[in-house]
Design a protein around this motif. Structure first.
Motif, PDB file in Angstrom:
ATOM      1  N   MET A   1       0.820  -1.214   0.000  1.00  0.00           N
ATOM      2  CA  MET A   1       0.000   0.000   0.000  1.00  0.00           C
ATOM      3  C   MET A   1       0.844   1.249   0.000  1.00  0.00           C
ATOM      4  SD  MET A   1      -2.993   0.860  -0.333  1.00  0.00           S
ATOM      5  CE  MET A   1      -3.687  -0.764  -0.114  1.00  0.00           C
ATOM      6  N   LYS A   2       2.183   1.104   0.046  1.00  0.00           N
ATOM      7  CA  LYS A   2       3.027   2.281  -0.029  1.00  0.00           C
ATOM      8  C   LYS A   2       2.807   3.006  -1.323  1.00  0.00           C
ATOM      9  CE  LYS A   2       5.842   0.728  -3.285  1.00  0.00           C
ATOM     10  NZ  LYS A   2       5.388  -0.297  -4.176  1.00  0.00           N
ATOM     11  N   THR A   3       2.275   2.300  -2.352  1.00  0.00           N
ATOM     12  CA  THR A   3       2.085   2.947  -3.634  1.00  0.00           C
ATOM     13  C   THR A   3       1.143   4.129  -3.520  1.00  0.00           C
ATOM     14  OG1 THR A   3       0.380   1.300  -4.077  1.00  0.00           O
ATOM     15  CG2 THR A   3       2.548   0.914  -5.011  1.00  0.00           C
ATOM     16  N   ILE A   4       0.228   4.057  -2.602  1.00  0.00           N
ATOM     17  CA  ILE A   4      -0.660   5.195  -2.389  1.00  0.00           C
ATOM     18  C   ILE A   4       0.078   6.316  -1.685  1.00  0.00           C
ATOM     19  CG2 ILE A   4      -2.728   5.968  -1.198  1.00  0.00           C
ATOM     20  CD1 ILE A   4      -3.878   3.225  -1.600  1.00  0.00           C
ATOM     21  N   LEU A 155       0.861  -8.803   1.060  1.00  0.00           N
ATOM     22  CA  LEU A 155       0.429  -7.473   0.620  1.00  0.00           C
ATOM     23  C   LEU A 155       1.559  -6.475   0.869  1.00  0.00           C
ATOM     24  CD1 LEU A 155      -3.270  -7.637   1.802  1.00  0.00           C
ATOM     25  CD2 LEU A 155      -2.369  -7.968  -0.501  1.00  0.00           C
ATOM     26  N   SER A 156       1.234  -5.277   1.322  1.00  0.00           N
ATOM     27  CA  SER A 156       2.257  -4.243   1.501  1.00  0.00           C
ATOM     28  C   SER A 156       2.665  -4.120   2.961  1.00  0.00           C
ATOM     29  CB  SER A 156       1.733  -2.883   1.013  1.00  0.00           C
ATOM     30  OG  SER A 156       1.724  -2.841  -0.396  1.00  0.00           O
ATOM     31  N   SER A 171       1.144  -1.943   7.447  1.00  0.00           N
ATOM     32  CA  SER A 171       0.824  -3.153   6.693  1.00  0.00           C
ATOM     33  C   SER A 171      -0.619  -3.116   6.224  1.00  0.00           C
ATOM     34  CB  SER A 171       1.053  -4.401   7.556  1.00  0.00           C
ATOM     35  OG  SER A 171       0.726  -5.573   6.835  1.00  0.00           O
ATOM     36  N   SER A 172      -0.854  -3.661   5.023  1.00  0.00           N
ATOM     37  CA  SER A 172      -2.216  -3.790   4.506  1.00  0.00           C
ATOM     38  C   SER A 172      -2.723  -5.220   4.635  1.00  0.00           C
ATOM     39  CB  SER A 172      -2.271  -3.341   3.035  1.00  0.00           C
ATOM     40  OG  SER A 172      -1.398  -4.126   2.237  1.00  0.00           O
ATOM     41  N   VAL A 410       8.325 -11.011  -0.759  1.00  0.00           N
ATOM     42  CA  VAL A 410       7.178 -11.825  -0.359  1.00  0.00           C
ATOM     43  C   VAL A 410       5.885 -11.221  -0.872  1.00  0.00           C
ATOM     44  CG1 VAL A 410       5.869 -12.706   1.625  1.00  0.00           C
ATOM     45  CG2 VAL A 410       8.373 -12.681   1.675  1.00  0.00           C
ATOM     46  N   GLY A 411       5.753  -9.894  -0.735  1.00  0.00           N
ATOM     47  CA  GLY A 411       4.511  -9.233  -1.091  1.00  0.00           C
ATOM     48  C   GLY A 411       4.726  -8.076  -2.042  1.00  0.00           C
ATOM     49  N   LEU A 412       3.752  -7.158  -2.034  1.00  0.00           N
ATOM     50  CA  LEU A 412       3.839  -5.998  -2.919  1.00  0.00           C
ATOM     51  C   LEU A 412       4.981  -5.081  -2.508  1.00  0.00           C
ATOM     52  CD1 LEU A 412       0.027  -5.212  -3.166  1.00  0.00           C
ATOM     53  CD2 LEU A 412       1.451  -6.489  -4.789  1.00  0.00           C
TER      54      LEU A 412
END
Length: 644
Positions: A1-4, A155-156, A171-172, A410-412
């Motif tokens: 979710m860091k992309t946001i 996820l993130s 974390s998401s 592992v995740g996004l």
């Protein structure tokens, strides 16, 4: 979710699922930042063979803003394959995605085009001034041992703060205690803060929700704690006391919040007063003395997509007016995720500074005013072709953490630990000095006023030259300055200088002439009038246009002083034979005299002769190896006053 939170721009949209049925709905999703839904429809349209600049731009952007640079590369490549005119920004974005595929040669080609189209963009000028950025980064690389941590989810997981023997991170990962709420930007769950146990070797374990009062049903992110662990600043969506705030576009932005720890509970959660419903404020960091708060924002006055700002903490949740960090740190790209060490080192992430791709992590030393010096890319393996960000380090142990969406995770987004094995020099200091002299006589000029300006001609310091004509300033590395010398009865002299990106001394002499210059028998008008070499074409003796402009100065003096007589003396360097140089210089002296006579000087006021190589002013005689600059000193014309 860091992309946001880390991606252009610094805002978030909360919306519910939209089943995009056609291109109009896809455009609406795109406009509303629902990139996941927009991608689904746009790709279906593209698969049917439809092509347009707008389609490929939006497809590329939808992946780019989600930090999926390799996927964005495919569609930006389609965009440029159309050979249509696009905005310069797309050349920069395409270069970033090319770096993600590690095609640095082609990335540099598009950066060259970006510079040609937008040379005033700081990202372009930084690239142009550091075209060897890759080799510079290579020299900084290999200083860290990196490994992935055990707390990452599918996820993130990213962004962290040390809190005693715990690491607090975002974390998401889905929570069983909450209904799943997701953002249409990425379709992933919103972020919450978690706490993991931190061992002495940096390993992490047993992640648990951090605080129910701090966590909400929207995003919480990137906390920073005071040293006594009683106050926390953190990022959250615009959500206070159960109420959601939105801007004019119905977008929920990011804000900074402050909370206090009382009886083991985080209470008094309040916004900082420089938040706004119309721009985002995120990712706080504290100075070592906890008197300055740093953060990322796209508030008015931002140079790029997000800048790093600072405020002075003046009281209990009271602050000064936010200001951008000075110097070359902020660009038209994204500068975000600041972190400050006990040694006043500022680490931050940027995709505007020259890097390896996506967000890279950089470091700079803050001066006593809290402003940055030279910017250094920390190199691989911390940085790579994808996004690397949210760096923090425990200086005594030289261990720390950073986040990345690199391949093999592992995740996004994943949290990585590191150990620094070699410390880079950050205390980069430059001494700028010089001597002020009379350009005609070489005499040193004491008590001259010397002023230092930054690249925007803002005055920084002023001093006086000493009894030996010397001046001295303490300046920063890797910065452009202007130095101005002034003295009564002398002309003002000004010159630019760029300091190197390493500690040392930069010398900038200033030579100036008197406003009223004495002319007497023996005066060389070439020196008095600061006439450079009178250039002739190779093996020629006719007067060129640029030489004529310099001779105009001699002409004016002779017309204003009708009794002056001048001897014109022409000299060559030692190359060619003595006889050849003697004849050539004599022809040039006679050609110069002829030009002055043609333009109104009586012939009886002029004499002249060529001296060839017989009066060299340095070592560069026959058989002596000299540089072109040294030979140039001997190729000169003199205009000696022989009678007043």
């Amino acid at each position: 979710m860091k992309t946001i939170l880390k991606n252009l721009p610094l805002f978030l949209l909360v919306c519910f699922s939209v089943n995009a049925q056609n291109l109009d709905k896809a455009d609406k999703n795109y406009k509303n930042l629902a990139y996941v839904d927009a991608i689904k429809t746009y790709e279906k349209v593209a698969e049917k063979g439809y092509k347009s600049v707008d389609l490929f731009q939006k497809l590329g952007n939808s992946y780019y803003f989600n930090a999926k640079l390799k996927e964005a590369n495919k569609w930006y490549a389609e965009l440029f394959a159309m050979n249509q005119k696009v905005e310069p920004e797309y050349y920069y974005r395409y270069s970033q995605t090319l770096k993600a595929t590690e095609d640095y040669a082609k990335a540099d080609q598009y950066l060259d085009k970006f510079y040609a189209l937008s040379g005033n963009d700081k990202r372009a000028s930084l690239y142009k001034g550091q075209k060897n950025y890759k080799s510079t980064i290579d020299k900084n690389s290999g200083r860290y041992e990196v490994k992935i941590t055990d707390i990452n989810s599918k996820l993130s997981d990213y962004g962290a703060a040390m809190y005693g023997d715990q690491l607090i991170f975002s974390s998401s990962r889905e929570s069983a205690s909450m209904a799943k709420v997701s953002t249409k930007w990425t379709s992933n769950s919103f972020l919450n803060l978690y706490a993991a146990k931190r061992a002495e070797n940096g390993s992490l374990s047993n992640p648990q929700k951090f605080s129910n009062s701090v966590n909400s049903k929207f995003h919480e992110d990137t906390p920073v704690f005071t040293k006594n662990m009683k106050i926390v600043y953190f990022t959250r969506n615009n959500y206070t006391k159960g109420k959601v705030g939105k801007d004019q576009e119905e977008v929920i932005l990011l804000k900074l919040y402050r909370a206090s720890l009382v009886d083991d509970k985080w209470i008094d959660i309040v916004e900082v007063p420089f938040n706004s419903d119309n721009y985002s404020v995120a990712h706080p960091a504290l100075s070592p003395d906890e008197k300055t708060l740093y953060f990322a924002s796209n508030m008015p006055g931002t140079k790029g997509q997000s800048d790093i700002f600072k405020v002075q903490i003046t009281g209990d949740n009271t602050y000064s007016v936010p200001v951008n960090l000075t110097g070359s740190l902020n660009t038209e790209g994204r500068e975000t995720f600041p972190y400050i060490t006990e040694d006043n080192e500022l680490y931050f992430a940027s995709d505007g500074q020259p890097g390896l791709g996506g967000l890279d992590i950089f470091v700079t030393k803050l001066n006593k005013e809290g402003n940055p010096g030279g910017i250094i890319n920390v190199g691989a393996p911390i940085n790579g072709p994808m996004d690397d960000f949210a760096f923090l380090i425990d200086k005594p142990s030289r261990t720390g953490y950073f986040s990345s969406n690199r391949d093999g995770g592992v995740g996004l987004d994943d949290i990585y630990s590191f150990k620094e094995t070699k410390v880079i020099e950050l205390d980069c200091n430059q001494e700028l000095s010089g001597i002020i002299t009379n350009s005609e006589t070489g005499e040193v000029l004491s008590n001259a006023k010397v002023t230092l300006f930054d690249e925007n001609f803002k005055e920084l310091q002023a001093t006086q030259s000493d009894d030996k004509g010397n001046y001295n300033f303490s300046v920063e590395c890797n910065k452009k300055y202007y130095v101005r010398g002034e003295k009564e009865e002398y002309e003002t002299k000004e010159a630019p200088v760029k300091t190197p990106n390493k500690s040392g001394k930069t010398v900038l002499p200033l030579a100036t002439a008197k406003k009223i210059r004495e002319i007497k028998v023996g005066t060389d008008l070439a020196k008095t009038l600061e006439i450079p070499t009178i250039y002739f074409d190779l093996d020629k003796s006719y007067i060129r246009k640029d030489a004529a402009l310099e001779l105009e100065k001699v002409l004016v003096v002779m017309k204003l002083n009708p009794t002056i007589k001048v001897d014109v003396r022409s000299h060559t360097d030692s190359r060619q034979t003595f006889e050849y140089n003697d004849a050539l210089s004599d022809r040039r002296a006679k050609s110069t005299i002829a030009w002055l006579i043609k333009n109104g000087v009586n012939a009886n006021r002029l004499t002249g002769k060529g001296y060839g190589e017989s009066q060299l002013i340095n070592k560069c005689a026959d058989g002596v190896e000299c540089s072109e600059e040294e030979h140039q000193l001997n190729r000169r014309s003199e205009f000696i006053v022989v009678k007043m």
